[in-house]
Design an enzyme around this catalytic site. Sequence first.
Site, mmCIF file in Angstrom:
data_model
loop_
_atom_site.group_PDB
_atom_site.id
_atom_site.type_symbol
_atom_site.label_atom_id
_atom_site.label_comp_id
_atom_site.label_asym_id
_atom_site.label_seq_id
_atom_site.Cartn_x
_atom_site.Cartn_y
_atom_site.Cartn_z
ATOM 1 N N ARG A 216 -3.851 6.860 0.587
ATOM 2 C CA ARG A 216 -4.377 8.061 1.222
ATOM 3 C C ARG A 216 -3.406 8.832 2.104
ATOM 4 O O ARG A 216 -3.656 9.985 2.423
ATOM 5 C CB ARG A 216 -5.600 7.700 2.078
ATOM 6 C CG ARG A 216 -6.806 7.341 1.254
ATOM 7 C CD ARG A 216 -8.061 7.315 2.107
ATOM 8 N NE ARG A 216 -9.206 6.963 1.275
ATOM 9 C CZ ARG A 216 -9.829 7.838 0.477
ATOM 10 N NH1 ARG A 216 -9.451 9.099 0.439
ATOM 11 N NH2 ARG A 216 -10.842 7.447 -0.266
ATOM 12 N N TYR B 150 -14.580 -12.440 0.330
ATOM 13 C CA TYR B 150 -15.321 -11.242 -0.090
ATOM 14 C C TYR B 150 -16.532 -11.617 -0.951
ATOM 15 O O TYR B 150 -17.586 -11.000 -0.859
ATOM 16 C CB TYR B 150 -14.400 -10.266 -0.832
ATOM 17 C CG TYR B 150 -13.428 -9.566 0.089
ATOM 18 C CD1 TYR B 150 -13.845 -8.497 0.890
ATOM 19 C CD2 TYR B 150 -12.103 -9.975 0.197
ATOM 20 C CE1 TYR B 150 -12.959 -7.863 1.749
ATOM 21 C CE2 TYR B 150 -11.213 -9.338 1.057
ATOM 22 C CZ TYR B 150 -11.645 -8.287 1.827
ATOM 23 O OH TYR B 150 -10.776 -7.656 2.691
ATOM 24 N N ARG C 70 -7.055 11.044 -6.499
ATOM 25 C CA ARG C 70 -8.251 10.254 -6.168
ATOM 26 C C ARG C 70 -9.523 11.098 -6.294
ATOM 27 O O ARG C 70 -10.566 10.588 -6.724
ATOM 28 C CB ARG C 70 -8.073 9.711 -4.752
ATOM 29 C CG ARG C 70 -9.236 8.962 -4.157
ATOM 30 C CD ARG C 70 -9.404 7.594 -4.772
ATOM 31 N NE ARG C 70 -10.537 6.892 -4.185
ATOM 32 C CZ ARG C 70 -11.804 7.130 -4.483
ATOM 33 N NH1 ARG C 70 -12.115 8.057 -5.385
ATOM 34 N NH2 ARG C 70 -12.770 6.459 -3.908
ATOM 35 N N ARG D 16 0.822 -1.213 0.000
ATOM 36 C CA ARG D 16 0.000 0.000 0.000
ATOM 37 C C ARG D 16 0.859 1.267 0.000
ATOM 38 O O ARG D 16 0.531 2.239 0.682
ATOM 39 C CB ARG D 16 -0.937 0.030 1.213
ATOM 40 C CG ARG D 16 -2.041 -0.999 1.174
ATOM 41 C CD ARG D 16 -3.211 -0.513 0.327
ATOM 42 N NE ARG D 16 -4.226 -1.543 0.205
ATOM 43 C CZ ARG D 16 -5.331 -1.597 0.939
ATOM 44 N NH1 ARG D 16 -5.574 -0.670 1.828
ATOM 45 N NH2 ARG D 16 -6.188 -2.557 0.756
ATOM 46 N N ASP E 63 -6.620 -3.338 -7.326
ATOM 47 C CA ASP E 63 -7.122 -3.931 -6.087
ATOM 48 C C ASP E 63 -7.349 -5.416 -6.316
ATOM 49 O O ASP E 63 -7.576 -5.845 -7.454
ATOM 50 C CB ASP E 63 -8.427 -3.265 -5.637
ATOM 51 C CG ASP E 63 -8.748 -3.613 -4.188
ATOM 52 O OD1 ASP E 63 -8.226 -2.945 -3.285
ATOM 53 O OD2 ASP E 63 -9.487 -4.585 -3.963
HETATM 54 O O1 1CP Z 1 0.129 0.455 -3.310
HETATM 55 C C1 1CP Z 1 -0.296 -0.715 -3.331
HETATM 56 O O2 1CP Z 1 -0.009 -1.566 -2.477
HETATM 57 C C2 1CP Z 1 -1.128 -1.148 -4.545
HETATM 58 C C3 1CP Z 1 -2.529 -1.057 -4.448
HETATM 59 C C4 1CP Z 1 -3.419 -1.999 -3.616
HETATM 60 C C5 1CP Z 1 -3.237 -3.336 -3.201
HETATM 61 C C6 1CP Z 1 -2.008 -4.217 -3.358
HETATM 62 C C7 1CP Z 1 -4.701 -1.596 -3.205
HETATM 63 C C8 1CP Z 1 -5.306 -0.270 -3.442
HETATM 64 N N1 1CP Z 1 -5.319 -2.688 -2.620
HETATM 65 C C9 1CP Z 1 -4.437 -3.752 -2.594
HETATM 66 C C10 1CP Z 1 -4.686 -5.120 -2.099
HETATM 67 C C11 1CP Z 1 -5.884 -5.403 -1.255
HETATM 68 N N2 1CP Z 1 -7.154 -4.896 -1.371
HETATM 69 C C12 1CP Z 1 -5.913 -6.363 -0.214
HETATM 70 C C13 1CP Z 1 -4.731 -7.240 0.157
HETATM 71 C C14 1CP Z 1 -3.767 -6.569 1.055
HETATM 72 C C15 1CP Z 1 -4.255 -6.309 2.444
HETATM 73 O O3 1CP Z 1 -4.447 -7.301 3.190
HETATM 74 O O4 1CP Z 1 -4.432 -5.137 2.792
HETATM 75 C C16 1CP Z 1 -7.213 -6.396 0.328
HETATM 76 C C17 1CP Z 1 -7.719 -7.269 1.464
HETATM 77 C C18 1CP Z 1 -7.992 -5.460 -0.410
HETATM 78 C C19 1CP Z 1 -9.428 -5.184 -0.241
HETATM 79 C C20 1CP Z 1 -9.660 -3.760 0.063
HETATM 80 N N3 1CP Z 1 -9.590 -2.772 -0.888
HETATM 81 C C21 1CP Z 1 -9.886 -3.168 1.332
HETATM 82 C C22 1CP Z 1 -9.982 -3.919 2.670
HETATM 83 C C23 1CP Z 1 -11.383 -4.116 3.116
HETATM 84 C C24 1CP Z 1 -11.512 -4.923 4.390
HETATM 85 O O5 1CP Z 1 -11.640 -4.308 5.462
HETATM 86 O O6 1CP Z 1 -11.469 -6.144 4.332
HETATM 87 C C25 1CP Z 1 -10.000 -1.780 1.112
HETATM 88 C C26 1CP Z 1 -10.291 -0.721 2.118
HETATM 89 C C27 1CP Z 1 -9.780 -1.544 -0.292
HETATM 90 C C28 1CP Z 1 -9.733 -0.230 -1.015
HETATM 91 C C29 1CP Z 1 -8.388 0.196 -1.460
HETATM 92 N N4 1CP Z 1 -7.548 -0.553 -2.281
HETATM 93 C C30 1CP Z 1 -6.416 0.159 -2.555
HETATM 94 C C31 1CP Z 1 -6.522 1.427 -1.880
HETATM 95 C C32 1CP Z 1 -5.495 2.533 -1.930
HETATM 96 C C33 1CP Z 1 -7.756 1.431 -1.199
HETATM 97 C C34 1CP Z 1 -8.334 2.568 -0.365
HETATM 98 C C35 1CP Z 1 -9.472 3.251 -1.037
HETATM 99 C C36 1CP Z 1 -9.228 4.623 -1.635
HETATM 100 O O7 1CP Z 1 -8.157 5.200 -1.633
HETATM 101 O O8 1CP Z 1 -10.228 5.184 -2.124
#
Ligand code: 1CP
Length: 348
Positions: A23, A145, A32, A19, A69
């Site tokens: 944000r 999910y 964004r 990540r 994602d």
């Molecule tokens: O910079 C990076 O790492 C690349 C981008 C990336 C990656 C590798 C994003 C962008 N998401 C992910 C993987 C991801 N997404 C995982 C695996 C890693 C981890 O365990 O964190 C998971 C579980 C998700 C699912 C997801 N997407 C969640 C979690 C929900 C939950 O509580 O179970 C969330 C909040 C997102 C949204 C998301 N994905 C990425 C970003 C930057 C965001 C935030 C939203 C935004 O900025 O609007």
Amino acid sequence: MLWVLRGERLRPPPIWLMRQAGRYLPEYRALRAQAANFLEFCYTPAMAVEATLQPIRRFDLDAAIIFSDILVVPHALGRDVQFKEGEGPVLQPLAAGDAPVQLDAPALKRHLAPVYEALVQTRRELAKEKALIGFAGAPWTLACYIIDGRNRNDRFAATRRFMREQPDQFAALMETLTQAIIEHCRNQLAAGAQVIQLFDSWAEILLDGGAEDLQRWSVTPMLRIADILRRESSGVPVIAFPRGVGEHFELYTREGSFAGLSIDTTVTSEWARDHLQKRTAVQGHLSNLTLVEGGETMQREIAEMTKTLGRGPYIFNLAHGVLPQTPPDHVAELVQLIRGPRWKRAQA
Ligand code: 1CP
């Protein structure tokens, strides 16, 4: 980083952060704000490329991970996926007896074409020595999910029930997801990704059913994905991140499987050195809360980690993704500390 994944030791170790785009960066928030929603952001190559490159420009990290994602794969399989502001992702839940999720490989490729285009463009803009990482969620985490629809912080209770009560339907879903993930990774490699990381973020939940469940639904399908990709793409390195599994990380080190294992804080650096690093490169494992805190705690933990793991193939990373409240200055300091004078002395 590619050298380390082939088993070499590099000093200082290469560094990237899960990540690393997100944000906590003001330039990310500005970008964004231009997209109507998160999926549109992921599917607009110019925006995804920019988000991918932002942390590289700011911190000179050693690898870029494509901005996307894990939930784009369920979306490409026709599941309804929405990212709600402040709530995270919400999918249409899969219930017992629903029509099976099916893979149409050409349709998946068409749906995810913007992700592949973003990889092509990123590789063009990224310096040669920086690795480009593609990624996917592992089948179990995607199933969580798809079946629960969202994370209610109840350890994906609906998915666990589905697994017990509809074993055949569950096995069929896992098989479809495995095939879909292979397709998505294959397409990412063809578009210029040089490494694949598989995120099994909820692997730990499988341990409720014992190590056999973890082996069957996390280790085995992830190994299958890695084996196929490696065979097809002349040894491409795959990093596995089965979060929260503690001593069971060892199950993922079968000879010739994953080039790297990303570890979290459920194991110590010493344990990882002694049990994992002889067979695989180790990636990790600074707490993301320590990165928020910064200062002496961060300095101490980094020194301890690099001392213990830095003698073998090691990639510096976090134990879990960068948190939105992280001060960007702490990331800059972290990179300085990793590349600091200590290593020059060690080499002299
Ligand atoms: O910079 C990076 O790492 C690349 C981008 C990336 C990656 C590798 C994003 C962008 N998401 C992910 C993987 C991801 N997404 C995982 C695996 C890693 C981890 O365990 O964190 C998971 C579980 C998700 C699912 C997801 N997407 C969640 C979690 C929900 C939950 O509580 O179970 C969330 C909040 C997102 C949204 C998301 N994905 C990425 C970003 C930057 C965001 C935030 C939203 C935004 O900025 O609007």
